[in-house]
Design an enzyme around this catalytic site. Structure first.
Site, PDB file in Angstrom:
ATOM      1  N   THR A 138     -30.261  86.666  17.090  1.00 38.92           N
ATOM      2  CA  THR A 138     -30.219  86.016  18.395  1.00 38.92           C
ATOM      3  C   THR A 138     -29.523  84.670  18.310  1.00 38.92           C
ATOM      4  OG1 THR A 138     -32.286  87.085  19.041  1.00 38.92           O
ATOM      5  CG2 THR A 138     -31.632  85.130  20.284  1.00 38.92           C
ATOM      6  N   GLN A 176     -15.612  70.093   5.030  1.00 39.44           N
ATOM      7  CA  GLN A 176     -15.325  68.659   4.978  1.00 39.44           C
ATOM      8  C   GLN A 176     -14.098  68.286   5.801  1.00 39.44           C
ATOM      9  OE1 GLN A 176     -17.062  66.147   3.618  1.00 39.44           O
ATOM     10  NE2 GLN A 176     -18.639  67.565   2.958  1.00 39.44           N
ATOM     11  N   HIS A 235     -23.154  69.896  11.523  1.00 41.08           N
ATOM     12  CA  HIS A 235     -23.765  68.600  11.212  1.00 41.08           C
ATOM     13  C   HIS A 235     -22.866  67.685  10.401  1.00 41.08           C
ATOM     14  CE1 HIS A 235     -25.154  69.022   6.886  1.00 41.08           C
ATOM     15  NE2 HIS A 235     -24.839  70.273   7.160  1.00 41.08           N
ATOM     16  N   CYS A 286     -30.199  65.349 -11.896  1.00 44.76           N
ATOM     17  CA  CYS A 286     -31.046  65.438 -13.073  1.00 44.76           C
ATOM     18  C   CYS A 286     -31.850  66.726 -13.024  1.00 44.76           C
ATOM     19  CB  CYS A 286     -31.966  64.228 -13.133  1.00 44.76           C
ATOM     20  SG  CYS A 286     -32.706  63.964 -14.736  1.00 44.76           S
ATOM     21  N   ASN A 306     -15.158  68.214  -1.421  1.00 42.03           N
ATOM     22  CA  ASN A 306     -16.286  67.434  -0.955  1.00 42.03           C
ATOM     23  C   ASN A 306     -16.613  66.245  -1.846  1.00 42.03           C
ATOM     24  OD1 ASN A 306     -17.039  69.897  -2.571  1.00 42.03           O
ATOM     25  ND2 ASN A 306     -18.955  68.774  -2.747  1.00 42.03           N
ATOM     26  N   GLY A 333     -22.373  76.071   6.876  1.00 41.05           N
ATOM     27  CA  GLY A 333     -21.271  76.329   5.958  1.00 41.05           C
ATOM     28  C   GLY A 333     -21.609  77.293   4.844  1.00 41.05           C
ATOM     29  N   THR A 334     -22.813  77.197   4.287  1.00 39.23           N
ATOM     30  CA  THR A 334     -23.187  78.071   3.180  1.00 39.23           C
ATOM     31  C   THR A 334     -23.207  79.536   3.608  1.00 39.23           C
ATOM     32  OG1 THR A 334     -24.436  76.346   2.039  1.00 39.23           O
ATOM     33  CG2 THR A 334     -25.018  78.637   1.541  1.00 39.23           C
TER      34      THR A 334
END
Length: 411
Positions: free
Chosen positions: A245, A187, A209, A338, A159, A72-73
């Site tokens: 590829t 999503q 995934h 954090c 998301n 997705g990124t």
């Protein structure tokens, strides 16, 4: 005694579908570059073509519109950069990117990079308190700035809080001015209807995934009349949009997963909605002060992702609650991360109008194809104790030290 943790972070990643795993492992034992002309290469190419067709059918697209990527990124980067560069080349004044503050960081950070490095200007669309786009305000922005807008981007479903967005309505409106719209549907794909052709979107990002396929492969759906500037160059694979590829084994797993998830989408939607509603009803009794974020969608009309539960638990750090739940055997996610010891608020909740303190006190539970009643019952058994302990620990810092950037939230 079974002490396996209860996995409630399916929005981050989910278990691979058994049929997809079988397809993946079968192809991993075979040799062949899909671009080679010999027999082994042609066999691998047939595998890729079959997967491309399976994904296209599941997404409401033509097979030629499926451009394989690493996930997705990469798909978001290719779409946003590619659209911006091609539109700017045609019209140097087209430098505006229209987007909302609820987008995933794969979109936000890409747009901000274009702003810093390529002269893009960001124009922000507002969302309501449920995290749903204000369509009237968005279309008014298009009316006012259409001559300078390079592209519009709107995720299909959020998301964090699960809100489903009016992608088709916005895409159609933008198309009236000749403006392309990109949608991150990572999503939403196979969870709610995502018909690419009917949506009028120019590009759409999906990932394997998230739907029971393997990690490391995704796709960008690119309408056949859309011009994209490639972000990488080489052998000219994938309509010259994404050189490299092709991995036939990953493609096979992705294709089987897409076909399987699409086949049971409606039944799975109702099943997960029922489990979700069970949690909503129980939390209202067990922890009355907890606030559900995003549309409740009790009528199951598609306003919210079926397996999404996102709560504000007042006066406790989301990270603290996550760690206590983890100790109690519940895997969840938080809208804060954090960084150098300073908790960060969810940028999505900030865009929805929440203050920084509230936007740090959140927890996301997401159900998936392996979730069942036992998982829900274990969550409900653990949650009151976990909340009590996290609330007792209190907030880690006052609001004066909090920044709104960098939530670190997984999809």
């Amino acid at each position: 005694m079974n002490t396996s943790p209860v996995y409630l972070d399916h929005a981050a990643t989910t278990d691979i579908n058994r049929a997809a795993l079988a397809a993946l492992t079968e192809q991993m034992t075979r040799t062949g570059n899909p671009s080679s002309l010999h027999g082994a290469g042609r066999r691998a190419n047939r595998v890729v073509d079959e997967a491309r067709g399976q994904i296209a059918r599941a997404a409401g697209a033509h097979p030629s519109e499926v451009i394989f990527t690493s996930g997705g990124t990469e798909s978001d980067n290719l779409a946003i950069k590619g659209l911006f560069w091609s539109r700017r080349a045609a019209n140097p004044d087209a430098r505006l990117i229209l987007l909302a503050g609820i987008e995933h960081h794969a979109v936000l950070d890409t747009a901000e990079w274009l702003q810093a490095q390529e002269g893009a200007e960001l124009l922000w669309m507002p969302v309501d308190a449920d995290g749903v786009l204000d369509l009237a305000a968005a279309t008014a922005l298009i009316d006012d700035h259409h001559e300078r807008i390079a592209l519009v981007t709107l995720m299909w479903a959020n998301n964090e809080v699960g809100s489903v967005q009016p992608v088709a309505a916005l895409a159609e409106y933008a198309a009236g001015y000749g403006i392309p719209l990109h949608t991150d549907a990572v999503q939403a794909f196979t969870s709610v209807p995502t018909d690419f052709a009917a949506s009028k979107a120019a590009t759409m990002a999906i990932s394997a995934h998230k739907i029971g396929g393997p990690v490391g492969i995704g796709a960008l759906l690119v309408r056949r009349d859309v011009v994209l500037t490639p972000t990488q160059h080489g052998g000219g694979h994938e309509r010259k949009l994404r050189s490299g590829t092709l991995n036939a084994a990953l493609a096979a797993g992705f294709g089987v997963a897409a076909e399987a998830a699409a086949a049971v989408r409606q039944n799975e939607y109702e099943r997960l909605c029922a489990l979700r509603d069970r949690v909503i009803d129980a939390v209202a009794e067990l922890i009355p002060e907890a606030v559900l974020n995003g549309p409740a969608d009790r009528e199951h009309t598609g306003q919210r992702l079926p397996g999404n539960l996102h709560y504000t638990f007042p006066e406790c750090e989301g990270d603290s609650l996550l760690f206590v739940l983890d100790m109690l055997g519940i895997c969840s996610s938080t809208g804060s991360a954090c960084t150098a010891g300073v908790p960060q608020p969810s940028h999505v909740l900030v865009a929805m109008g929440r203050d920084a303190r509230t936007a740090r006190s959140v927890q996301r539970f997401t159900l998936g194809h392996t979730s069942d009643e036992r998982d829900v019952e274990k969550l409900l058994e653990a949650l009151p104790e976990a909340y009590g302990r996290a609330k007792k620990a209190g907030m880690a810092a006052d609001e004066s030290s909090i920044h709104t950037a960098g939530t670190g939230f997984t999809r």
